[in-house]
Structures are given as C-alpha cells and as structure tokens.
Scaffold this active site. Structure first.
Site, PDB file in Angstrom:
ATOM      1  N   THR A 237       0.584  -0.156   6.480  1.00  0.00           N
ATOM      2  CA  THR A 237      -0.622  -0.234   7.118  1.00  0.00           C
ATOM      3  C   THR A 237      -1.001   0.370   8.262  1.00  0.00           C
ATOM      4  O   THR A 237      -0.294   0.552   9.062  1.00  0.00           O
ATOM      5  CB  THR A 237      -1.056  -1.899   7.174  1.00  0.00           C
ATOM      6  OG1 THR A 237      -2.077  -2.108   7.914  1.00  0.00           O
ATOM      7  CG2 THR A 237       0.161  -2.439   7.977  1.00  0.00           C
ATOM      8  N   ASP A 238      -2.449   0.669   8.282  1.00  0.00           N
ATOM      9  CA  ASP A 238      -2.920   1.481   9.334  1.00  0.00           C
ATOM     10  C   ASP A 238      -2.593   0.554  10.933  1.00  0.00           C
ATOM     11  O   ASP A 238      -2.714   0.820  11.978  1.00  0.00           O
ATOM     12  CB  ASP A 238      -4.445   1.629   9.471  1.00  0.00           C
ATOM     13  CG  ASP A 238      -5.319   0.627   9.013  1.00  0.00           C
ATOM     14  OD1 ASP A 238      -4.794  -0.659   8.980  1.00  0.00           O
ATOM     15  OD2 ASP A 238      -6.550   0.571   8.925  1.00  0.00           O
ATOM     16  N   GLU A 239      -2.455  -0.833  10.464  1.00  0.00           N
ATOM     17  CA  GLU A 239      -2.140  -1.796  11.630  1.00  0.00           C
ATOM     18  C   GLU A 239      -0.985  -1.430  12.386  1.00  0.00           C
ATOM     19  O   GLU A 239      -0.816  -1.815  13.454  1.00  0.00           O
ATOM     20  CB  GLU A 239      -2.265  -3.047  11.315  1.00  0.00           C
ATOM     21  CG  GLU A 239      -3.675  -3.542  10.469  1.00  0.00           C
ATOM     22  CD  GLU A 239      -3.722  -5.182  10.506  1.00  0.00           C
ATOM     23  OE1 GLU A 239      -3.121  -5.730  11.258  1.00  0.00           O
ATOM     24  OE2 GLU A 239      -4.436  -5.521   9.528  1.00  0.00           O
TER      25      GLU A 239
ATOM     26  N   TYR B  78       1.939  -9.676  11.960  1.00  0.00           N
ATOM     27  CA  TYR B  78       1.981  -9.241  10.734  1.00  0.00           C
ATOM     28  C   TYR B  78       2.454  -7.588  11.104  1.00  0.00           C
ATOM     29  O   TYR B  78       3.193  -6.980  10.288  1.00  0.00           O
ATOM     30  CB  TYR B  78       0.708  -9.371  10.123  1.00  0.00           C
ATOM     31  CG  TYR B  78       0.439  -8.335   8.944  1.00  0.00           C
ATOM     32  CD1 TYR B  78       1.079  -8.188   7.897  1.00  0.00           C
ATOM     33  CD2 TYR B  78      -0.594  -7.214   9.156  1.00  0.00           C
ATOM     34  CE1 TYR B  78       0.788  -7.335   6.721  1.00  0.00           C
ATOM     35  CE2 TYR B  78      -0.815  -6.478   8.041  1.00  0.00           C
ATOM     36  CZ  TYR B  78      -0.361  -6.376   6.913  1.00  0.00           C
ATOM     37  OH  TYR B  78      -0.441  -5.561   5.875  1.00  0.00           O
TER      38      TYR B  78
ATOM     39  N   LYS C 145       5.462  -5.155   9.412  1.00  0.00           N
ATOM     40  CA  LYS C 145       5.083  -3.821   8.662  1.00  0.00           C
ATOM     41  C   LYS C 145       5.792  -2.526   9.464  1.00  0.00           C
ATOM     42  O   LYS C 145       6.321  -1.968   8.897  1.00  0.00           O
ATOM     43  CB  LYS C 145       3.561  -3.586   8.546  1.00  0.00           C
ATOM     44  CG  LYS C 145       3.162  -4.785   7.677  1.00  0.00           C
ATOM     45  CD  LYS C 145       3.606  -4.830   6.141  1.00  0.00           C
ATOM     46  CE  LYS C 145       3.384  -3.897   5.349  1.00  0.00           C
ATOM     47  NZ  LYS C 145       3.616  -4.155   3.900  1.00  0.00           N
TER      48      LYS C 145
HETATM   49  N1  LIG Z   1      -5.072  -5.694   1.867  1.00  0.00           N
HETATM   50  C1  LIG Z   1      -5.036  -4.691   2.593  1.00  0.00           C
HETATM   51  O1  LIG Z   1      -6.097  -4.428   3.016  1.00  0.00           O
HETATM   52  C2  LIG Z   1      -4.015  -3.870   3.047  1.00  0.00           C
HETATM   53  C3  LIG Z   1      -3.952  -2.714   3.600  1.00  0.00           C
HETATM   54  C4  LIG Z   1      -2.947  -1.868   4.083  1.00  0.00           C
HETATM   55  C5  LIG Z   1      -1.638  -2.250   3.438  1.00  0.00           C
HETATM   56  N2  LIG Z   1      -1.514  -3.430   2.803  1.00  0.00           N
HETATM   57  C6  LIG Z   1      -0.217  -3.729   2.257  1.00  0.00           C
HETATM   58  O2  LIG Z   1      -0.251  -3.899   0.796  1.00  0.00           O
HETATM   59  C7  LIG Z   1       0.484  -4.680   0.175  1.00  0.00           C
HETATM   60  C8  LIG Z   1      -0.344  -5.441  -0.710  1.00  0.00           C
HETATM   61  O3  LIG Z   1      -1.329  -6.325   0.054  1.00  0.00           O
HETATM   62  P1  LIG Z   1      -2.196  -7.318  -0.787  1.00  0.00           P
HETATM   63  O4  LIG Z   1      -3.344  -7.286   0.037  1.00  0.00           O
HETATM   64  O5  LIG Z   1      -2.377  -6.960  -2.202  1.00  0.00           O
HETATM   65  O6  LIG Z   1      -1.308  -8.672  -0.597  1.00  0.00           O
HETATM   66  P2  LIG Z   1      -1.355  -9.939  -1.257  1.00  0.00           P
HETATM   67  O7  LIG Z   1      -1.176 -11.096  -0.465  1.00  0.00           O
HETATM   68  O8  LIG Z   1      -2.713  -9.990  -2.191  1.00  0.00           O
HETATM   69  O9  LIG Z   1      -0.372 -10.074  -2.256  1.00  0.00           O
HETATM   70  C9  LIG Z   1       1.037  -9.848  -1.867  1.00  0.00           C
HETATM   71  C10 LIG Z   1       2.023 -10.436  -3.208  1.00  0.00           C
HETATM   72  O10 LIG Z   1       3.273 -10.430  -2.728  1.00  0.00           O
HETATM   73  C11 LIG Z   1       3.786 -11.692  -3.316  1.00  0.00           C
HETATM   74  N3  LIG Z   1       4.964 -12.009  -2.436  1.00  0.00           N
HETATM   75  C12 LIG Z   1       4.992 -12.430  -1.374  1.00  0.00           C
HETATM   76  N4  LIG Z   1       6.235 -12.883  -0.765  1.00  0.00           N
HETATM   77  C13 LIG Z   1       6.963 -12.483  -1.765  1.00  0.00           C
HETATM   78  C14 LIG Z   1       8.185 -12.504  -1.784  1.00  0.00           C
HETATM   79  N5  LIG Z   1       9.078 -12.996  -0.675  1.00  0.00           N
HETATM   80  N6  LIG Z   1       9.030 -12.268  -3.015  1.00  0.00           N
HETATM   81  C15 LIG Z   1       8.100 -11.430  -3.912  1.00  0.00           C
HETATM   82  N7  LIG Z   1       7.068 -11.659  -4.038  1.00  0.00           N
HETATM   83  C16 LIG Z   1       6.329 -11.988  -2.867  1.00  0.00           C
HETATM   84  C17 LIG Z   1       2.753 -12.502  -3.390  1.00  0.00           C
HETATM   85  O11 LIG Z   1       3.153 -13.518  -4.401  1.00  0.00           O
HETATM   86  C18 LIG Z   1       1.765 -11.588  -3.871  1.00  0.00           C
HETATM   87  O12 LIG Z   1       1.737 -11.486  -5.249  1.00  0.00           O
HETATM   88  C19 LIG Z   1       1.104  -5.663   1.452  1.00  0.00           C
HETATM   89  O13 LIG Z   1       2.584  -4.762   1.776  1.00  0.00           O
HETATM   90  C20 LIG Z   1       0.198  -5.100   2.655  1.00  0.00           C
HETATM   91  O14 LIG Z   1       0.904  -5.205   3.938  1.00  0.00           O
HETATM   92  C21 LIG Z   1      -2.536  -4.211   2.510  1.00  0.00           C
END
Ligand SMILES: NC(=O)c1ccc[n+]([C@@H]2O[C@H](COP(=O)([O-])OP(=O)(O)OC[C@H]3O[C@@H](n4cnc5c(N)ncnc54)[C@H](O)[C@@H]3O)[C@@H](O)[C@H]2O)c1
Length: 303
Positions: free
Chosen positions: A120-122, A144, A148
């Site tokens: 993430t950008d964070e 968080y 990451k």
């Molecule tokens: N949403 C954003 O804007 C954003 C931006 C940058 C990066 N990210 C990164 O992208 C990825 C996906 O983000 P998202 O928003 O789709 O997240 P989300 O919270 O919608 O989904 C996370 C998924 O991971 C699964 N999960 C959680 N803990 C687990 C474990 N211990 N074992 C197996 N599965 C597990 C959950 O059941 C869920 O399906 C993450 O790694 C997040 O850090 C998200």
C-alpha cells in the site's frame, strides 16, 4: 500460469481473480473468510476455493501444490481496526507473510514459485506535494501501515537471502464493487442510498488517490506477464481528492445527501501519493475508469 491468490475472497482479491481468469490463468484462492471475505464474491468464477489461514503452514503448503505464482493479498486491512487492536494485523499481515514466504522458498519443493506481494501507499506515510518513488524510505503512520511495511521487508529479505522470485506492488486507495462498507467509499455510497448523512473525519481535508479496483486488477494482469527487471510497482490513479471533495461528489451524484463531520481519526495522514510514472511506462498501463463514472455505477448498483 497456475496462480494462487491469497485473500481472493476479499474486495480486491476477487477482482484480481476475475481478471486473471479472463486472461486464461488457472486460479485458486486461499482465504480464511474473515468478516471481510466471502465466497459469494467469487460467484461466476471458476476459481478453486481453499478455506485456510495464511498463518497455517500445512494449509499453505497444500494450497501451493502445482502453483507457479502467488499473489499475496490476504490481510487485515482496516486502519481503524488496527488502531483498536494491532494483534490480528501483526499475526496475519506479518506472520502470515513469513509463513507463505517459507513455503515458497526454494528447497521446499516449489523452486519456481514467484510471489507478488500487494502492499500500500500507506507504508510511506504522508507527503505534502508530489508522490513517493519506489526506493523512498517508509515512515508508516498507523499500525496497519507498519505491518504492511514489515511484510514488504520480509519479502525483500527472502528474495535477497533465499533467491525467492518476488515482486512488490504498492497501490493507492481502491474503490469499486464488493468492498466492505466499513471502508470509506462503500460506506458513503451505502449511506447515500439509504438517505443517511455521509460521515467525514475531521474537516475532511485528508487527501487520498482513488483507483477503481478493475483498473488495479488489469494492472495486476500485466505485472504477472511482465518480464523486465522492475521488482517494485507503483499503481496510482493520480486522482487526488480530499475526503470532503469525495463526499460532495457522492452527494451530488446521489441527488443530494447531508454531510456530517465526526472526530478525526487518530494518526490521520494528511496526504498519500505515489509516483507511478516508471510503472506506467513499463506496464503500458493507465487507469480507464473515471472517478465519477465508477462512483455513479456503485450508486446505481445499490439502488
Ligand atoms: N483496499 C485498498 O484500498 C488497498 C490499497 C492498497 C493495498 N491494499 C492491500 O490489498 C490487499 C487486499 O485488500 P482488500 O481491500 O481487498 O482487503 P479485504 O479486507 O477486502 O480482504 C482481505 C481478504 O483476506 C482474507 N484474510 C484475512 N485474514 C486472512 C488469513 N489469516 N488467512 C487467509 N485469508 C485471510 C479475508 O477473508 C478477505 O477475503 C491487502 O493486502 C491490502 O493491504 C488494499
């Protein structure tokens, strides 16, 4: 390719699964189905569904059988929850990444696995102007973001010390279908449709860059096929908006909604931004979905 997507039952993971399937990859999903995940997010896909925890080494090893690429997205993702209890974030995001790295490491029977870690950008913290470059120093500003950044460090070290083929993709805020309503845009859209006020932290001055999840997924398809030397990819929309601008836009598209200001989030970062020029040039990728178009579609879906 034979791809395992961890966290593929989540918001962004389910979009990546659809994209990779459309590109002809064999896709399986390892997901623990926390409150954020649902197999229903994968309706209409043919992805194999494996219920399991990324912290469970035996489950991870079994899921990797026959896999040549892992897209690692399983994570605890909601900043606000990490401020209340960082424990699950450290467990899944850091320990889960270590378990996965160990299982992918050459010598464990899967020497050809490449790992693409979605970050993430964070990790960089806030920047007043411009955007962070790939090699800039991380100054994470919430629990968080710390997890990451820590997971990224593990990925880099496993590549350096154990020869793992690894890439890191850092992405700005995503919005789009199947996002949990605890997240900003999906929460605002839901409230707008239900006629409830749109809640904004502080004075709504925090700036984020908004990328539609299908643009993210298209970029991920290109990262998988990419054959050049780049190991860190920055995916940004260059669509920066204050939170107040976002709720005003949603209110306008919804035909009107009240805006309510609530206490600012602890440790709120003022502005996140990535310099993505190198990645765009290498991947021949640019976002296609305009912000108002994407928001309008979300509103229409819920109505
Ligand atoms: N949403 C954003 O804007 C954003 C931006 C940058 C990066 N990210 C990164 O992208 C990825 C996906 O983000 P998202 O928003 O789709 O997240 P989300 O919270 O919608 O989904 C996370 C998924 O991971 C699964 N999960 C959680 N803990 C687990 C474990 N211990 N074992 C197996 N599965 C597990 C959950 O059941 C869920 O399906 C993450 O790694 C997040 O850090 C998200």
């Amino acid at each position: 390719m034979n791809v395992l997507v961890t966290g593929g039952a989540g918001f962004m993971g389910s979009a990546v699964v659809r994209q990779l399937e459309a590109e002809g990859h064999e896709v399986s999903v390892l997901d623990a189905l926390t409150y954020a995940g649902s197999w229903a997010h994968l309706d209409g896909t043919g992805a194999a569904r494996i219920l399991g925890d990324v912290c469970d080494a035996a489950a991870v090893r079994a899921a990797l059988s026959g896999v040549d690429t892992v897209v690692h997205m399983a994570a605890e993702t909601h900043v606000e929850r990490s401020l209340h209890d960082a424990g699950p974030f450290i467990r899944t995001n850091v320990e889960g990444t270590r378990v996965l790295l160990e299982a992918c490491r050459a010598g464990h029977g899967h020497p050809l696995i490449q790992m693409i870690y979605v970050s993430t950008d964070e990790v960089f913290g806030s920047v007043a102007v411009g955007g962070f470059r790939e090699e800039d120093t991380h100054v994470p500003g919430n629990p968080y973001a710390v997890t990451k950044s820590s997971a990224e460090a593990l990925v880099r070290v496993w590549a350096r010390c154990f020869g793992l083929r690894a890439r890191i993709v850092r992405c700005v805020n995503n919005y789009g279908p199947r996002q949990h309503p605890e997240k900003a845009v999906s929460g605002w859209i839901q409230r707008a449709v239900q006629g409830e006020p749109l809640l904004v932290h502080g004075a709504g001055e925090a700036v984020r860059d908004w990328l539609h999840v299908e643009d993210f997924a298209r970029a991920m398809g290109r990262v998988l096929r990419f054959e050049g030397p780049r190991s860190v990819f920055h995916l940004a929309a260059q669509c920066h908006r204050t939170n107040l601008e976002m709720v005003q836009t949603i209110a306008r598209l919804a035909g009107g909604a009240d805006i309510q200001f609530v206490a600012d989030r602890t440790g709120q970062d003022a502005r996140y931004a990535l310099d993505d020029a190198g990645t765009r040039a290498d991947l021949h990728w640019a976002p296609e979905v305009q912000l108002e178009q994407g928001l309008g579609e979300l509103l229409a879906e819920l109505r």
